[in-house]
Every structure is written in structure tokens, then in C-alpha cells.
Enzyme design. Structure first.
Site, PDB file in Angstrom:
ATOM      1  N   PHE A  23      11.899  37.006 -30.835  1.00 38.13           N
ATOM      2  CA  PHE A  23      11.257  37.290 -29.549  1.00 38.13           C
ATOM      3  C   PHE A  23      10.032  38.199 -29.702  1.00 38.13           C
ATOM      4  O   PHE A  23       9.994  39.309 -29.168  1.00 38.13           O
ATOM      5  CB  PHE A  23      12.237  37.922 -28.557  1.00 38.13           C
ATOM      6  N   PRO A  24       8.990  37.751 -30.427  1.00 40.28           N
ATOM      7  CA  PRO A  24       7.819  38.612 -30.632  1.00 40.28           C
ATOM      8  C   PRO A  24       7.063  38.946 -29.350  1.00 40.28           C
ATOM      9  O   PRO A  24       6.278  39.894 -29.332  1.00 40.28           O
ATOM     10  CB  PRO A  24       6.934  37.791 -31.582  1.00 40.28           C
ATOM     11  N   LEU A  25       7.301  38.191 -28.268  1.00 41.83           N
ATOM     12  CA  LEU A  25       6.686  38.524 -26.980  1.00 41.83           C
ATOM     13  C   LEU A  25       7.744  38.801 -25.916  1.00 41.83           C
ATOM     14  O   LEU A  25       7.451  38.760 -24.720  1.00 41.83           O
ATOM     15  CB  LEU A  25       5.755  37.395 -26.512  1.00 41.83           C
ATOM     16  N   TYR A  41      22.244  24.895 -33.104  1.00 35.29           N
ATOM     17  CA  TYR A  41      21.019  24.440 -32.442  1.00 35.29           C
ATOM     18  C   TYR A  41      21.135  22.929 -32.230  1.00 35.29           C
ATOM     19  O   TYR A  41      21.024  22.150 -33.172  1.00 35.29           O
ATOM     20  CB  TYR A  41      19.783  24.741 -33.292  1.00 35.29           C
TER      21      TYR A  41
END
Length: 287
Positions: free
Chosen positions: A210-212, A60
Site C-alpha cells: 500500500f505505497p499510497l 489470490y
């Protein structure tokens, strides 16, 4: 009485709402943060609020989030569990490049340890690259053997695995104990339902990302309607659904904003009754 606010991660109990450091890096998870001091403030506020599970990686930035974590939090609180992942590196053009040979993984681990200022990582996830949308059926044994060797050397305490199928988890478990699985999963992306239940029976944590992710416009509208009724945001409702879905699910919502951090942590007090759960489960069946 069982403490439903925590779950084992290896031999440590962590709160079920943690923090994902990815968004602290620049746009595209590349380069420095937009606001260095704000990034430090978010990390410190998360820990001050009781977060004791931080998910990061040296790819990252690269190196950005780990350096921020060290600057903000070292010397680290005794109960803080830092979890990293290996399996990729970044090109000068911000591309994501597989780095999965034994030498690549060792270099990646050494980078994580150096930038975090640690002698050993508490948990290392082996991140398989998949096909961009999910796992493939590639062999996992070479990479898991490399991590198991570093575990025997005392450089890794516990091992997890990411972007994998149930069969790959089982293959990895033939080589070393697995303490967590990190895959995409949410209200509409339910392919891991059986795997989550199996892991829960084994006392293994499941960490969704990626909850959405993967919602159709109609599904998003349905989620928004539920959220409006509950006086919450769609993200809060999606995360609350995950917490109730199974006790072994650990959340790692990420943000570079103090306000959003507060919203993420407030999910712990958002109550979804049986009717709300039924309505949210039905969203996943909307084409």
C-alpha cells in the site's frame, strides 16, 4: 562497490523492484483475469526486463495468479525467486477467511507448490490477519512453529512474516530465522520506521505494501505537487521515496498493464535529491 540495485532475500540477491501478482486476478482479487493473454504478457515482460522477485499467493483468485505464473514462466529462470504467503483462504462469496491452523497452513503450502509446479518454495510469508487496518498483538508462535516444521521437511527454504509488530518479529525469530517482513508502510504511514532500521542492521529485507494507502486529501495534493515538479506520477514518486528510505526495502508493485509495468520499472531511474526527500518527508506531517 556495493550494488544498491539488489538486496539479499534469504540467500538470493534480488533486484529491489520486483513484481506483485495480486492484480492479475479478477476484481476484488477473485476469479480469472479480465484478459488472460495480457496477464501472461505482463509476467513475461517483467522477467524479460530483469525482475527476479515475484510475490504471489494461492489465495489470490484463489489459485489464479499461481497458475498464470506457471503458464507464463515455467520452466522458471534460475535467478527467479517466487515468494508466497499463507494464512487465509477464499470463500465462495470472495470473502477472506483466516486459515492459520497447522493443517490449514500445510494445505495452503501444498496448494502453492502444486499450482506453481514446485517441490519447495523459496520464501513463504506467514500472513497474520490483524484487525483490517494493521497488526494486533496476537501470538505468532503456533503458526511459526508450523512453518518451521515444513522448513525442516525441505518444503520451505526461507520464512518471512507479514502484518506484524516489532515484538511479533522478535518472537518469530526465537523459532526460526526470518528473511523478510511485509507490512504497510509509505510516506505518511511511518509506524515501522524503527523496525525498518533494525531489520536493515540484521540484513533482513522489508517489503512494504500500500505505497499510497492512508493518505489524506491534503497529503495526496502535496504528493501530486512534488510529482508534477519531477515529471513523474505520484505512485512513481512514492516508490522512489521507499527505495531511498532504506537499502533493505524491496518493492513489489503490481499491475495487469504493460504500460503500468514500464512505469513501475522506471522508478529505478527516478532520482530524488535531498530537497525532494525533505519535502516528501514533510508530507507525512500534514494532517
Amino acid at each position: 562497490m556495493t550494488d544498491i540495485t539488489t538486496y539479499p532475500l534469504g540467500d538470493r540477491a534480488v533486484r529491489r523492484i520486483g513484481y506483485g501478482a495480486m492484480q492479475l486476478a479478477g476484481p476484488g482479487v477473485f476469479g480469472p483475469p479480465r484478459d488472460h493473454d495480457a496477464a501472461l504478457a505482463v509476467l513475461r515482460a517483467a522477467v524479460a526486463a530483469g525482475v527476479n522477485h515475484i510475490d504471489t499467493s494461492d489465495f489470490y483468485g484463489p489459485h489464479v495468479t499461481n497458475r498464470l505464473i506457471r503458464e507464463a514462466l515455467a520452466p522458471y529462470p534460475d535467478d527467479l525467486v517466487l515468494v508466497t504467503k499463507l494464512g487465509a483462504r477464499r470463500g465462495d462469496d470472495a470473502s477472506w477467511i483466516p486459515a492459520q491452523s497447522a493443517d490449514d497452513l500445510r494445505r495452503g503450502l501444498e496448494d502453492n507448490l502444486r499450482h506453481l509446479g514446485l517441490d519447495a518454495m523459496e520464501v513463504v510469508n506467514m500472513r497474520f490477519m490483524g484487525d483490517g487496518h494493521g497488526p494486533t498483538d496476537e501470538p505468532v508462535e503456533p503458526q511459526m512453529r508450523a512453518l518451521a516444521e515444513m522448513q525442516r521437511e525441505g518444503l520451505i527454504r526461507h520464512i518471512g512474516i507479514s502484518t506484524v509488530t516489532a515484538a511479533q518479529v522478535a518472537a518469530a525469530q526465537q523459532i526460526c530465522p526470518i528473511v523478510c517482513v511485509q507490512n504497510q508502510y509509505n510516506i505518511v504511514h511511518r509506524g515501522d520506521d524503527t523496525l525498518i532500521d533494525s531489520l536493515a542492521e540484521q540484513g533482513i529485507a522489508y517489503v512494504p505494501y500500500f505505497p499510497l494507502g492512508g493518505f489524506s486529501p491534503l497529503q495526496s495534493d502535496r504528493l501530486q505537487a512534488v510529482a508534477t515538479r519531477l515529471a513523474a506520477s505520484p505512485m512513481q514518486v512514492a516508490q522512489a521515496w521507499l527505495l531511498r528510505r532504506s537499502p533493505n526495502i524491496l518493492l513489489i508493485p503490481g499491475t495487469s498493464s504493460l504500460a503500468h509495468l514500464e512505469q513501475n520499472l522506471a522508478v529505478a531511474s527516478l532520482v530524488l535529491d535531498d530537497n525532494a526527500m525533505a519535502e516528501l518527508n514533510a508530507i507525512g506531517r500534514v494532517a
